[in-house]
Each structure stands twice: as structure tokens, then as C-alpha cells.
Scaffold this active site. Structure first.
Site, PDB file in Angstrom:
ATOM      1  N   GLY A  49       0.834  -1.197   0.000  1.00  0.00           N
ATOM      2  CA  GLY A  49       0.000   0.000   0.000  1.00  0.00           C
ATOM      3  C   GLY A  49       0.866   1.243   0.000  1.00  0.00           C
ATOM      4  N   GLY A  53      -1.472   7.945   1.269  1.00  0.00           N
ATOM      5  CA  GLY A  53      -1.600   8.038   2.717  1.00  0.00           C
ATOM      6  C   GLY A  53      -0.328   7.747   3.480  1.00  0.00           C
ATOM      7  CE1 TYR A 238     -11.382   4.918  11.114  1.00  0.00           C
ATOM      8  CE2 TYR A 238     -10.626   4.135  13.248  1.00  0.00           C
ATOM      9  CZ  TYR A 238     -10.431   4.277  11.891  1.00  0.00           C
ATOM     10  OH  TYR A 238      -9.303   3.761  11.320  1.00  0.00           O
ATOM     11  CB  VAL A 279      -6.815  15.115   4.298  1.00  0.00           C
ATOM     12  CG1 VAL A 279      -7.812  15.094   3.146  1.00  0.00           C
ATOM     13  CG2 VAL A 279      -7.234  16.155   5.330  1.00  0.00           C
TER      14      VAL A 279
END
Length: 400
Positions: A49, A53, A238, A279
Site C-alpha cells: 500500500g 496516505g 469509527y 486527509v
């Protein structure tokens, strides 16, 4: 070749195309913001990944400060002439350029990391080109996962558990950000378990097992996965919701891996890393997170709000032993103290108590949040000429 002028296609948070020059510019800007460092060992790192992010932040920081070698894995889409490539595709190409310019040694694989075929492709490359791995960074975020053993396709959901969730949220559909209300029905046990299958630790454990099976775990090996705790303000959707159940499974997996036969004989370590708010493409899809992050940014300001790259610098210093590990009582590495400081959270709660009035105070924070979402796709980046035609068909970096 696919040279054309690209216009953003956006509705609210949803952006369906990317700008290659803008996406590349965000990578180079982050690279320049990371303090460079010479010397020291050059560990072999596998980043699952790597294209967005915290995975991207950990990769860039590792490359610039610690000279890491290894392989990054992501699952991105190419330009097809009608729709641009994904932003992660363009970011990967930009990172590869930086690796070449800096004399680094890193390869990138575009594959489904959940699949057996993807694991084999990646580990073949690791074995042939790098040898045993010092660090495995697990930062995958996806809406679905196919269980390689059963073929079952699991879909994750963002839902509360036990009761419906009603809360304020940011609405960007009008000319200016506004407060709206959302309601999410409680998730079922089946939805909870499916989310755990996608976002929990099952695939992480499979990767560690696959490395061990091929004798690709180096002495002192460390593996880590990214998690989040967050504020009591967002807890119902969450940490106390379906995604929280998945994070709890991820954290339990870390404890199991740390004492597993694969890691214990080599002095291996396994951690979850609790990062602070950011973000990202994943976080922007979570209801109420936009409003909470806008309030948090307003309270902290530019200097105290810590970017993923800021946190990645701190993380690598701890991993490489230059700073002590900041562990909590559950053995998690904590990078979120700046967010969860009680004084900060008290001010956020005050804004949250009257969100319409709070947004008047935090309008700049809301505008900032949306600008950050746009930048995730390469839009609104300073210094980029969006009126010019650009090459959209950028090749994926070639592995050796």
C-alpha cells in the site's frame, strides 16, 4: 501517447479523475519537506500500500532519510484514453523518478496484494533482487477482499454497531461548505465480520507467513500495520463501529505475530502504529471525519497539525533505534499524542457541540480539508498549469 487537457470531474468528495503533473508535484513537495539524512544501514523494506496516505509517507521518508531498498506494492488503474490513471499510479511514477535521481534501489509492483498470485509475484522479486526483508509495512486500504483460501469476496462497510448513528457532517455540494446531518443504520454481525476480513489482520498474517515460508525474514525483522484510535467525537462511527472491530482484530494480530514461530526465533517484532488524523483517500470517505478534521485543523493551526510525513519521520526514528519506542499499554506505537491532547480535544468538542456555529469559526479549516482532498488527486496544486495539455498515459515503473 495520450496528450490532452484534463479537467477535474468532481461531485462533493467524489473525484473520478486525476492530474498526472499535479499528483507528481505533491510527491516532490513531500520529498522536499522530509529532512534528508546520510549514512547508516540501508534496510530492505516491503511496503504494502505504498501509493497513498501513510504508506506513501513511510516510503518517501524511508527512501530520503534512511536509504531503504526494496519493493512497494499497490493496485492502481492505468489511463484508458477516456479516464485518467489513478492518482496512485501517477504518484508511483513520480516516486520512481525520485529513486532514480537519488541513486536509490527500489521497485514497484502493481498487483492485488490480497491474492496468492500477487504475493508470489512480489516475493519472487524480493527474493531475486533483495533477499531477506528487514521491515514489512502493511498499509493496505480497500473496499473488498477475496479470501484466497475460499474464494469468498468480502465487502467492508462503514457503519456503527449496536445502534444507528446520527451526527453532523460537511457538505461540499453547494458554493460553500455547509453542515448537514447524516444517519447510518447499525451494521449487522455479518457486515462486521466482512469488514474484519477486509481490514483486519488476516491478510497481514498471510504475508508474514509467506515471507517465512520462503526464508525472507531477516534477523531482527519488524512488521507493522497502521491503525487509528481517534477522538470520542468520531468513536461511534469509527472506533466503536465496524471499522473499529477490524482495527481491534489488526491489533490482536500484531500480538499474535510477535510471539509466532515465524518471528520469535529471529527476534522479530510486530506492532500496530496508531497514527493521527490525516486527509487521505480512505479517511475522507468516513462520515463526519471531514468536519472533525476541519475542526481539529482549526484548533491546531498549520504549525501543530502533523502531516503523515511528519509522523513517518518520527516513526522511522523509533524503528531504527534513534528514539525510544513510544508504546502504550497495549504495545502499540503511538504517533497521535498531538491530536488527542486533552486541551486540543476540549476545544474540538466545543466546536462540535454547535457545528453550524463551529463551522463559522472553522471555515478556513473546511476549505483546507477540501483543498487537501483535491490534492490527493493532483488538483489545485500550486505551480501546476492546468490549462495545458499533458501526457496522461504515464508508464508504470519497470522492475528489474
Amino acid at each position: 501517447m495520450s496528450v490532452r487537457q484534463i479537467e477535474p470531474k468532481q461531485r462533493g468528495f467524489l473525484i473520478v479523475n486525476s492530474h498526472p503533473t499535479g499528483a507528481a508535484a505533491t510527491v516532490r513537495r513531500t520529498w522536499q519537506e522530509i529532512p534528508a539524512q546520510d549514512g547508516g544501514r540501508r534496510p530492505v523494506v516491503l511496503v504494502l500500500g505504498h501509493s497513498a496516505g501513510y504508506g506513501l509517507a513511510a516510503l518517501l521518508t524511508g527512501l530520503r532519510r534512511h536509504g531503504i531498498r526494496g519493493v512497494g506494492v499497490a493496485f492502481e488503474g492505468a489511463d484508458n484514453g477516456r479516464r485518467t490513471a489513478t492518482a496512485g499510479w501517477y504518484r508511483t511514477a513520480a516516486v520512481a523518478d525520485l529513486v532514480q535521481e537519488s541513486g536509490g534501489d527500489f521497485d514497484f509492483v502493481n498487483a492485488d496484494a490480497f491474492s496468492d498470485e500477487g504475493k508470489k509475484q512480489v516475493l519472487d522479486l524480493v527474493e531475486e533482487s533483495y533477499g531477506p526483508v528487514d521491515y514489512l509495512i502493511y498499509s493496505l486500504a480497500a473496499p473488498r477482499r477475496t479470501d484466497p483460501a475460499t474464494g469468498t469476496v468480502h465487502h467492508s462497510v462503514l457503519k456503527p454497531l449496536g445502534a444507528a448513528y446520527e451526527a453532523p457532517a460537511l457538505d461540499f455540494s453547494g458554493p460553500a461548505p455547509a453542515v448537514s446531518r447524516i444517519r447510518l443504520e447499525a451494521g449487522t454481525e455479518e457486515e462486521k465480520q466482512a469488514t474484519v476480513e477486509v481490514m483486519g489482520g488476516a491478510d497481514w498474517a498471510l504475508w508474514v507467513a509467506a515471507l517465512a515460508e520462503r526464508s525472507l525474514i531477516a534477523p531482527g525483522f519488524t512488521t507493522l500495520a497502521l491503525t487509528y484510535v481517534g477522538s470520542e467525537v468520531t468513536a461511534p462511527v469509527y472506533r466503536q463501529g465496524t471499522i473499529g472491530a477490524a482495527k481491534e482484530h489488526l491489533e490482536a494480530t500484531a500480538r499474535e505475530l510477535a510471539s509466532s514461530p515465524a518471528l520469535a526465533p529471529v527476534g522479530g517484532r510486530a506492532f500496530t502504529v496508531v497514527a493521527g488524523a490525516a486527509v487521505t483517500q480512505a479517511s475522507s470517505a468516513i462520515p463526519s471525519i471531514a468536519l472533525y478534521t476541519a475542526f481539529l485543523r482549526t484548533v491546531l493551526g498549520d504549525e501543530k497539525f502533523r502531516s503523515p510525513a511528519d509522523q513517518a519521520v518520527e516513526l522511522w526514528e523509533q524503528l531504527e533505534g534513534r528514539e525510544p519506542l513510544a508504546l502504550d499499554g497495549q504495545g502499540r506505537i503511538r504517533l497521535d499524542g498531538w491530536e488527542l491532547d486533552e486541551t486540543v480535544q476540549q476545544r474540538v468538542r466545543q466546536l462540535w457541540a454547535d457545528p453550524d456555529q463551529g463551522l463559522l469559526t472553522a471555515r478556513a479549516g473546511a476549505d483546507w480539508f477540501m483543498s487537501q482532498v483535491r490534492e490527493l488527486y493532483g488538483w489545485g496544486v500550486a505551480g501546476v498549469d492546468y490549462n495545458s495539455a499533458v501526457e496522461a498515459d504515464i508508464p508504470w515503473p519497470t522492475s528489474r
